[in-house]
Motif scaffolding. Structure first.
Motif, PDB file in Angstrom:
ATOM      1  N   ILE A 189     -19.497  18.615  47.416  1.00 29.12           N
ATOM      2  CA  ILE A 189     -18.146  18.065  47.532  1.00 29.12           C
ATOM      3  C   ILE A 189     -17.923  17.027  46.435  1.00 29.12           C
ATOM      4  CG2 ILE A 189     -16.552  16.769  48.989  1.00 29.12           C
ATOM      5  CD1 ILE A 189     -17.097  19.536  50.060  1.00 29.12           C
ATOM      6  N   ALA A 190     -16.838  17.200  45.681  1.00 23.44           N
ATOM      7  CA  ALA A 190     -16.490  16.205  44.673  1.00 23.44           C
ATOM      8  C   ALA A 190     -15.995  14.942  45.357  1.00 23.44           C
ATOM      9  CB  ALA A 190     -15.416  16.747  43.736  1.00 23.44           C
ATOM     10  N   GLY A 191     -16.433  13.781  44.878  1.00 25.80           N
ATOM     11  CA  GLY A 191     -15.960  12.526  45.429  1.00 25.80           C
ATOM     12  C   GLY A 191     -14.457  12.384  45.269  1.00 25.80           C
ATOM     13  N   VAL A 192     -13.837  11.678  46.200  1.00 31.84           N
ATOM     14  CA  VAL A 192     -12.386  11.493  46.196  1.00 31.84           C
ATOM     15  C   VAL A 192     -12.069  10.017  45.976  1.00 31.84           C
ATOM     16  CG1 VAL A 192     -10.261  11.682  47.544  1.00 31.84           C
ATOM     17  CG2 VAL A 192     -12.042  13.437  47.767  1.00 31.84           C
ATOM     18  N   ASP A 193     -11.196   9.709  45.035  1.00 35.53           N
ATOM     19  CA  ASP A 193     -10.759   8.326  44.817  1.00 35.53           C
ATOM     20  C   ASP A 193      -9.788   7.951  45.930  1.00 35.53           C
ATOM     21  OD1 ASP A 193     -12.297   8.088  42.554  1.00 35.53           O
ATOM     22  OD2 ASP A 193     -10.658   8.376  41.144  1.00 35.53           O
ATOM     23  N   VAL A 194     -10.299   7.283  46.960  1.00 34.24           N
ATOM     24  CA  VAL A 194      -9.443   6.901  48.088  1.00 34.24           C
ATOM     25  C   VAL A 194      -8.642   5.642  47.768  1.00 34.24           C
ATOM     26  CG1 VAL A 194     -10.806   8.046  49.857  1.00 34.24           C
ATOM     27  CG2 VAL A 194     -11.431   5.732  49.156  1.00 34.24           C
ATOM     28  N   VAL A 195      -9.134   4.855  46.809  1.00 37.33           N
ATOM     29  CA  VAL A 195      -8.375   3.713  46.274  1.00 37.33           C
ATOM     30  C   VAL A 195      -8.515   3.748  44.759  1.00 37.33           C
ATOM     31  CG1 VAL A 195      -8.181   1.201  46.117  1.00 37.33           C
ATOM     32  CG2 VAL A 195      -8.744   2.266  48.321  1.00 37.33           C
ATOM     33  N   SER A 196      -7.396   3.693  44.061  1.00 41.87           N
ATOM     34  CA  SER A 196      -7.413   3.659  42.602  1.00 41.87           C
ATOM     35  C   SER A 196      -6.229   2.831  42.131  1.00 41.87           C
ATOM     36  CB  SER A 196      -7.340   5.079  42.032  1.00 41.87           C
ATOM     37  OG  SER A 196      -7.421   5.055  40.616  1.00 41.87           O
ATOM     38  N   ILE A 197      -6.504   1.550  41.920  1.00 41.59           N
ATOM     39  CA  ILE A 197      -5.482   0.615  41.457  1.00 41.59           C
ATOM     40  C   ILE A 197      -6.071  -0.172  40.297  1.00 41.59           C
ATOM     41  CG2 ILE A 197      -4.367   0.416  43.717  1.00 41.59           C
ATOM     42  CD1 ILE A 197      -5.870  -2.190  44.166  1.00 41.59           C
ATOM     43  N   PRO A 198      -5.260  -0.839  39.506  1.00 42.06           N
ATOM     44  CA  PRO A 198      -5.812  -1.614  38.399  1.00 42.06           C
ATOM     45  C   PRO A 198      -6.887  -2.590  38.874  1.00 42.06           C
ATOM     46  CG  PRO A 198      -3.444  -1.448  38.168  1.00 42.06           C
ATOM     47  CD  PRO A 198      -3.790  -0.860  39.513  1.00 42.06           C
ATOM     48  N   GLY A 199      -8.079  -2.473  38.314  1.00 41.51           N
ATOM     49  CA  GLY A 199      -9.160  -3.382  38.656  1.00 41.51           C
ATOM     50  C   GLY A 199     -10.038  -2.939  39.807  1.00 41.51           C
ATOM     51  N   LEU A 200      -9.678  -1.866  40.513  1.00 41.20           N
ATOM     52  CA  LEU A 200     -10.455  -1.464  41.689  1.00 41.20           C
ATOM     53  C   LEU A 200     -10.411   0.045  41.881  1.00 41.20           C
ATOM     54  CD1 LEU A 200     -11.997  -2.083  44.347  1.00 41.20           C
ATOM     55  CD2 LEU A 200      -9.760  -2.359  45.447  1.00 41.20           C
ATOM     56  N   THR A 201     -11.598   0.648  41.955  1.00 41.44           N
ATOM     57  CA  THR A 201     -11.712   2.076  42.281  1.00 41.44           C
ATOM     58  C   THR A 201     -12.725   2.245  43.395  1.00 41.44           C
ATOM     59  OG1 THR A 201     -11.214   2.746  40.002  1.00 41.44           O
ATOM     60  CG2 THR A 201     -12.263   4.385  41.419  1.00 41.44           C
ATOM     61  N   ILE A 202     -12.347   2.982  44.430  1.00 41.06           N
ATOM     62  CA  ILE A 202     -13.259   3.314  45.517  1.00 41.06           C
ATOM     63  C   ILE A 202     -13.318   4.832  45.622  1.00 41.06           C
ATOM     64  CG2 ILE A 202     -13.792   3.080  47.967  1.00 41.06           C
ATOM     65  CD1 ILE A 202     -12.209   0.495  48.022  1.00 41.06           C
ATOM     66  N   LYS A 203     -14.493   5.392  45.330  1.00 37.59           N
ATOM     67  CA  LYS A 203     -14.679   6.842  45.380  1.00 37.59           C
ATOM     68  C   LYS A 203     -15.505   7.183  46.615  1.00 37.59           C
ATOM     69  CE  LYS A 203     -15.524   9.099  41.561  1.00 37.59           C
ATOM     70  NZ  LYS A 203     -14.336   9.997  41.492  1.00 37.59           N
ATOM     71  N   GLU A 204     -14.933   7.987  47.505  1.00 35.91           N
ATOM     72  CA  GLU A 204     -15.634   8.392  48.718  1.00 35.91           C
ATOM     73  C   GLU A 204     -16.382   9.701  48.466  1.00 35.91           C
ATOM     74  OE1 GLU A 204     -13.932   8.207  52.955  1.00 35.91           O
ATOM     75  OE2 GLU A 204     -14.032  10.372  52.547  1.00 35.91           O
ATOM     76  N   PHE A 205     -17.704   9.674  48.678  1.00 33.12           N
ATOM     77  CA  PHE A 205     -18.536  10.858  48.525  1.00 33.12           C
ATOM     78  C   PHE A 205     -18.725  11.587  49.859  1.00 33.12           C
ATOM     79  CE2 PHE A 205     -19.398   8.544  44.743  1.00 33.12           C
ATOM     80  CZ  PHE A 205     -19.919   9.413  43.804  1.00 33.12           C
ATOM     81  N   HIS A 206     -18.809  10.812  50.934  1.00 34.23           N
ATOM     82  CA  HIS A 206     -18.941  11.360  52.277  1.00 34.23           C
ATOM     83  C   HIS A 206     -18.021  10.560  53.183  1.00 34.23           C
ATOM     84  CE1 HIS A 206     -22.571  13.687  51.241  1.00 34.23           C
ATOM     85  NE2 HIS A 206     -22.930  12.633  50.538  1.00 34.23           N
ATOM     86  N   GLY A 207     -17.396  11.228  54.158  1.00 33.92           N
ATOM     87  CA  GLY A 207     -16.532  10.503  55.073  1.00 33.92           C
ATOM     88  C   GLY A 207     -15.331  11.309  55.521  1.00 33.92           C
ATOM     89  N   GLY A 208     -14.404  10.609  56.163  1.00 30.79           N
ATOM     90  CA  GLY A 208     -13.258  11.268  56.767  1.00 30.79           C
ATOM     91  C   GLY A 208     -12.327  11.950  55.802  1.00 30.79           C
ATOM     92  N   VAL A 209     -12.264  11.476  54.558  1.00 34.38           N
ATOM     93  CA  VAL A 209     -11.369  12.079  53.562  1.00 34.38           C
ATOM     94  C   VAL A 209     -12.071  13.187  52.790  1.00 34.38           C
ATOM     95  CG1 VAL A 209      -9.974  11.654  51.491  1.00 34.38           C
ATOM     96  CG2 VAL A 209     -10.021   9.966  53.338  1.00 34.38           C
ATOM     97  N   SER A 210     -13.244  12.892  52.230  1.00 34.17           N
ATOM     98  CA  SER A 210     -13.910  13.842  51.342  1.00 34.17           C
ATOM     99  C   SER A 210     -14.584  15.002  52.071  1.00 34.17           C
ATOM    100  CB  SER A 210     -14.948  13.118  50.481  1.00 34.17           C
ATOM    101  OG  SER A 210     -15.897  12.463  51.299  1.00 34.17           O
ATOM    102  N   THR A 211     -15.300  14.711  53.150  1.00 31.28           N
ATOM    103  CA  THR A 211     -16.063  15.754  53.848  1.00 31.28           C
ATOM    104  C   THR A 211     -15.563  16.013  55.271  1.00 31.28           C
ATOM    105  OG1 THR A 211     -17.688  14.101  54.565  1.00 31.28           O
ATOM    106  CG2 THR A 211     -18.160  15.296  52.520  1.00 31.28           C
TER     107      THR A 211
END
Length: 289
Positions: free
Chosen positions: A6-28
């Motif tokens: 599963i490709a990681g999903v950027d659940v937060v992507s704003i200037p200065g902050l990126t959160i990539k989910e590899f496992h969890g409710g959104v990605s998997t």
């Protein structure tokens, strides 16, 4: 065989902050566990949300592995305290513990939640002047919950592979959960193994090949950078790294050398130097002596 990559999903992507989910409710779509790679690039005084986060009181347990920079973790109700989490340290945040996590500068970390993170179970407070009223806060006042800081330990120091444990039997004396940052310096492979634990993997850079038994003999699952994969307990696999790689293995229950059930193999990453496995066993024995 390993789960679908599963490709990681950027659940937060704003200037200065990126959160990539590899496992969890959104990605998997899995509520068992969530794991994200968070990168903060802002500097102090920028006013970014990553340096001025709200208080929260989650229903999940959280483990933070600091890779770069530092986090300031405030906790408590009334008389508050702050723990500074430097790079190379990990912090355990028990469920129902009232906390606020801020980053005074650029930082990078892995955050793992059990069960998986959900906006509905994070319970952030209004930013100013709120008085805790939830049941979770009342539980904290009764149990006096607080975070725990741990120092990571290099549990594997092989010629081509370094595994740094932030949580687990050695670093935090926890037999239920382990999480590491692993770095491969050049192409190599590990011996075949059939672990007794389930494993969630995040590949941060490079690529990982997982050889496993298929209908037509040995097959290979390719896990590129920015992707994750799940390995069920009792899955027989062989890890191969065709290039330098950084990855995060998460094990439930926690990794143990005996639980790994390796099939020693001449020339494998952990067998190239006989002292590598000997030291790993020694660390586990000393941690529980």
């Amino acid at each position: 065989m390993p789960s679908t990559v599963i490709a990681g999903v950027d659940v937060v992507s704003i200037p200065g902050l990126t959160i990539k989910e590899f496992h969890g409710g959104v990605s998997t779509k899995d509520s068992t566990l969530s794991a994200v790679h968070e990168t903060i690039t802002v500097e102090p005084g920028s006013g970014s949300s990553s340096t001025n986060n709200p208080w929260r009181c989650p229903e999940f347990t959280e483990y933070i592995l600091m890779i770069r920079g530092e986090a300031h973790v405030e906790y408590g109700d009334g008389e508050k305290a702050t723990i500074v989490v430097a790079a190379g340290s990990g912090i355990y945040l028990p469920k129902d513990c009232r906390v606020r996590v801020n980053y005074p500068g650029a930082a990078e970390h892995i955050a793992i939640c059990l069960p998986a993170f959900s906006p509905d179970t994070e319970h952030p407070e209004p930013p100013e002047g709120a008085t805790p009223t939830t049941l979770a806060h009342r539980i904290q006042n009764y149990l006096d919950l607080s975070p725990t800081l741990f120092t990571s330990v290099d549990v594997v120091k092989a010629p081509t592979l370094t595994i740094t444990e932030y949580f687990g039997n050695v670093a935090s004396q926890d037999p239920t959960f382990s999480a590491c940052i692993s770095k491969v310096d050049e192409p190599c492979s590990e011996a075949w193994q059939r672990p007794t634990f389930a494993e969630w993997v995040l590949v941060l850079s490079g690529v990982l090949h997982l050889e496993h038994e298929g209908e037509n003999g040995t097959e290979t699952t390719v896990v590129p950078a920015g992707s994750g994969v799940f390995l069920a307990a009792d899955e027989r696999v062989k890890w191969v790294w065709p290039e330098a790689c950084t990855y995060v293995p998460i094990c439930v229950p926690a990794f143990t050398p005996d639980g790994c059930r390796r099939e020693p193999e001449e020339g494998s990453a952990k067998d190239a130097d006989p002292e590598t496995m000997a030291e790993l066993h020694k660390l586990h024995e000393e941690a529980h002596s």
